[in-house]
Design a protein around this motif. Structure first.
Motif, PDB file in Angstrom:
ATOM      1  N   PRO A 186       0.794  -1.249  -0.091  1.00 28.20           N
ATOM      2  CA  PRO A 186      -0.122   0.026   0.094  1.00 28.20           C
ATOM      3  C   PRO A 186       0.989   1.236   0.046  1.00 28.20           C
ATOM      4  N   ASP A 187       2.062   1.331   0.870  1.00 27.04           N
ATOM      5  CA  ASP A 187       2.928   2.521   0.765  1.00 27.04           C
ATOM      6  C   ASP A 187       3.552   2.683  -0.815  1.00 27.04           C
ATOM      7  N   MET A 188       3.826   1.502  -1.457  1.00 26.93           N
ATOM      8  CA  MET A 188       4.506   1.619  -2.609  1.00 26.93           C
ATOM      9  C   MET A 188       3.234   2.185  -3.682  1.00 26.93           C
ATOM     10  N   ASP A 225       9.713   6.821  -9.129  1.00 24.56           N
ATOM     11  CA  ASP A 225       9.107   5.599  -9.756  1.00 24.56           C
ATOM     12  C   ASP A 225      10.013   4.818 -10.206  1.00 24.56           C
ATOM     13  N   VAL A 226      11.391   5.044 -10.821  1.00 20.66           N
ATOM     14  CA  VAL A 226      12.477   4.302 -11.034  1.00 20.66           C
ATOM     15  C   VAL A 226      12.909   3.560  -9.774  1.00 20.66           C
ATOM     16  N   GLY A 227      13.070   4.290  -8.617  1.00 18.42           N
ATOM     17  CA  GLY A 227      13.595   3.775  -7.233  1.00 18.42           C
ATOM     18  C   GLY A 227      12.653   2.699  -6.958  1.00 18.42           C
ATOM     19  N   LEU A 228      11.272   2.822  -7.207  1.00 18.19           N
ATOM     20  CA  LEU A 228      10.057   1.940  -6.879  1.00 18.19           C
ATOM     21  C   LEU A 228      10.229   0.801  -7.647  1.00 18.19           C
ATOM     22  N   ILE A 229      10.358   0.938  -8.838  1.00 13.41           N
ATOM     23  CA  ILE A 229      10.564  -0.254  -9.826  1.00 13.41           C
ATOM     24  C   ILE A 229      11.794  -1.283  -9.455  1.00 13.41           C
ATOM     25  N   ALA A 230      13.049  -0.549  -9.126  1.00 15.51           N
ATOM     26  CA  ALA A 230      14.141  -1.149  -8.583  1.00 15.51           C
ATOM     27  C   ALA A 230      13.970  -2.067  -7.398  1.00 15.51           C
ATOM     28  N   ALA A 231      13.116  -1.252  -6.416  1.00 19.52           N
ATOM     29  CA  ALA A 231      12.795  -2.117  -4.878  1.00 19.52           C
ATOM     30  C   ALA A 231      12.002  -3.100  -5.110  1.00 19.52           C
ATOM     31  N   ALA A 232      10.842  -2.842  -5.978  1.00 20.32           N
ATOM     32  CA  ALA A 232      10.148  -4.037  -6.289  1.00 20.32           C
ATOM     33  C   ALA A 232      10.603  -5.332  -6.853  1.00 20.32           C
ATOM     34  N   GLY A 259      14.095  -0.682   0.875  1.00 16.86           N
ATOM     35  CA  GLY A 259      13.531  -0.073  -0.206  1.00 16.86           C
ATOM     36  C   GLY A 259      12.845   1.259   0.399  1.00 16.86           C
ATOM     37  N   LYS A 260      12.211   0.968   1.721  1.00 18.59           N
ATOM     38  CA  LYS A 260      11.648   2.014   2.230  1.00 18.59           C
ATOM     39  C   LYS A 260      12.540   3.289   2.509  1.00 18.59           C
ATOM     40  N   GLU A 261      13.857   2.872   3.089  1.00 16.02           N
ATOM     41  CA  GLU A 261      14.757   3.976   3.278  1.00 16.02           C
ATOM     42  C   GLU A 261      15.100   4.823   2.056  1.00 16.02           C
ATOM     43  N   LEU A 262      15.263   3.883   0.965  1.00 14.81           N
ATOM     44  CA  LEU A 262      15.522   4.751  -0.299  1.00 14.81           C
ATOM     45  C   LEU A 262      14.377   5.751  -0.755  1.00 14.81           C
ATOM     46  N   MET A 263      13.056   5.169  -0.609  1.00 15.62           N
ATOM     47  CA  MET A 263      12.096   5.892  -1.018  1.00 15.62           C
ATOM     48  C   MET A 263      11.841   7.198  -0.044  1.00 15.62           C
ATOM     49  N   GLY A 264      12.399   6.849   1.070  1.00 14.30           N
ATOM     50  CA  GLY A 264      12.703   8.116   2.094  1.00 14.30           C
ATOM     51  C   GLY A 264      13.235   9.297   1.697  1.00 14.30           C
TER      52      GLY A 264
END
Ligand SMILES: [Fe+2]
Ligand SMILES: [Fe+2]
Length: 206
Positions: free
Chosen positions: A34-36, A103-110, A89-94
């Motif tokens: 849900p956060d993503m 979006d690029v970071g989210l794709i890589a984390a996912a 992933g969460k730390e990176l998004m922060g």
């Protein structure tokens, strides 16, 4: 984990341990998605995460069915691997500012999560087969197929980002000043040796 107590004594123990591990992982992934979804700005990425959240709920249900077949309670063992991947992933998004980079970071984390799941399901399927628990295999295989499809969709999204042609957008044209001119077709020229030979022949004819 059982590494110090050595409670994994057989392949069957390892299989059960892996199942508990993955059940915990899927639950943690369900909590993180849900956060993503909220952070994703690309509509396609957002929809993709929403779809995968529904799939993850189905995957948990399939794992519960596997536990039922094995007559074991589905209590998820804490899995430090998925905790680490999700935490990173969460730390990176922060730390990311800007929708596109997010979006690029989210794709890589996912994709890091999907790759983890793919390796774990792959191992569980191999062990279930070796143990003769072929009744569990189709359920695990369905989960594996969904993880692989998700990974492929994420790869396609990442590629479209670097290749706008694939998304139907016109490719950025090169500025005129730096545009390379098409090279004129070169017709075969006689080599200098062939030229000399030709000259000799014409002298002889004269
Ligand atoms: Fe999953
Ligand atoms: Fe997944």
């Amino acid at each position: 984990m059982g590494f110090f107590t050595k409670d994994i004594k057989s392949l069957n123990d390892l299989f059960l341990h892996g199942l508990h591990d993955l059940y915990y992982a899927e639950n943690q992934i369900k909590k993180s998605l849900p956060d993503m979804i909220e952070r994703a700005t690309n509509p396609q990425l957002k929809t993709g995460f929403e779809k995968h959240l529904t799939e993850t709920e189905g995957q948990l249900h399939r794992l519960e069915q596997v536990f039922e077949l094995l007559e074991t309670e589905p209590d998820g063992e804490k899995c430090p691997a998925i905790d680490g991947i999700l935490k990173e992933g969460k730390e990176l998004m922060g730390e990311i500012e800007g929708d596109d980079v997010m979006d690029v970071g989210l794709i890589a984390a996912a994709q890091a999560v999907e790759h983890y799941e793919i390796t774990r399901y792959g191992a569980l399927i191999a062990w279930a087969t070796e143990l003769g628990r072929t009744d569990c295999v189709p359920l695990l295989k369905s989960n594996l197929d969904e993880e692989k499809a998700t990974d492929q969709r994420l790869t396609a999204m990442a590629e479209r980002r670097v290749n706008p042609k694939a998304e139907g957008k016109p490719a950025r044209s090169r500025p005129k000043s730096t545009a390379r001119r098409a090279k004129p077709k070169r017709t075969a020229r006689p080599t200098s040796k062939a030229k000399r030979n030709g000259a000799k022949k014409s002298r002889r004819r004269a």
